[in-house]
Design a protein around this motif. Structure first.
Motif, short mmCIF file in Angstrom:
data_model
loop_
_atom_site.label_atom_id
_atom_site.label_comp_id
_atom_site.label_asym_id
_atom_site.label_seq_id
_atom_site.Cartn_x
_atom_site.Cartn_y
_atom_site.Cartn_z
N LYS A 106 0.82 -1.23 0.00
CA LYS A 106 0.00 0.00 0.00
C LYS A 106 0.85 1.28 0.00
N PRO A 108 3.50 4.12 -1.36
CA PRO A 108 3.85 4.64 -2.69
C PRO A 108 5.12 3.93 -3.18
N PRO A 109 5.26 3.76 -4.49
CA PRO A 109 6.39 2.98 -5.03
C PRO A 109 7.76 3.41 -4.53
N ASP A 110 8.03 4.71 -4.45
CA ASP A 110 9.36 5.14 -4.00
C ASP A 110 9.60 4.79 -2.54
N GLN A 111 8.58 4.94 -1.72
CA GLN A 111 8.71 4.61 -0.30
C GLN A 111 8.83 3.08 -0.14
N ARG A 112 8.10 2.32 -0.94
CA ARG A 112 8.17 0.87 -0.90
C ARG A 112 9.59 0.42 -1.22
#
Length: 128
Positions: A106, A108-112
């Motif tokens: 869940k 955001p891609p950069d945070q993931r």
């Protein structure tokens, strides 16, 4: 005991290997005895639990087999170790890992990516 970052990394690896694959469909809910030799070899760490899994979970795990063939030996060994580690977890540990995986998806891609990178670093440092 296997560390949480290592198990979380194992879950991530298995999730990547389990993405849908196009292949001829075996029975929708095969028993262990119905699996082919290669399927049994790849999924051997799960043999004791296989017949208790849902049909959906079995199909998800069977999707690993075609991808496994193409892996280098080192990655094949890691997949086997991860499957074994997963099979040895308690239901509570599995539930926690699945919950963390859902939270990760869940983000955001950069945070993931940052979280995944941090887990890989933790895993690498704990393996030394």
């Amino acid at each position: 005991m296997t560390s949480f970052p290592r198990l979380f990394a194992a879950a991530a690896l298995l999730a990547g290997l389990c993405s849908p694959a196009s292949q001829a469909s075996p029975p929708s809910d095969p028993r262990w005895e119905q699996l082919g030799v290669e399927q049994q070899q790849v999924l051997a760490p799960l043999a004791g639990e296989w017949n208790r899994y849902s049909a959906e979970k079995k199909q998800h795990l069977l999707d690993i087999v075609p991808r496994y063939r193409a892996l280098p030996a080192e990655q094949k060994q890691r997949v086997q170790q991860n499957l074994k580690a997963w099979s040895e977890l308690t239901p509570q540990q599995r539930h926690e890992i699945r919950g963390n995986w859902d939270k990760l998806q869940k983000l955001p891609p950069d945070q993931r990516q940052q979280v995944i990178q941090r887990l890989r670093q933790q895993n690498a440092s704990s393996a030394q």
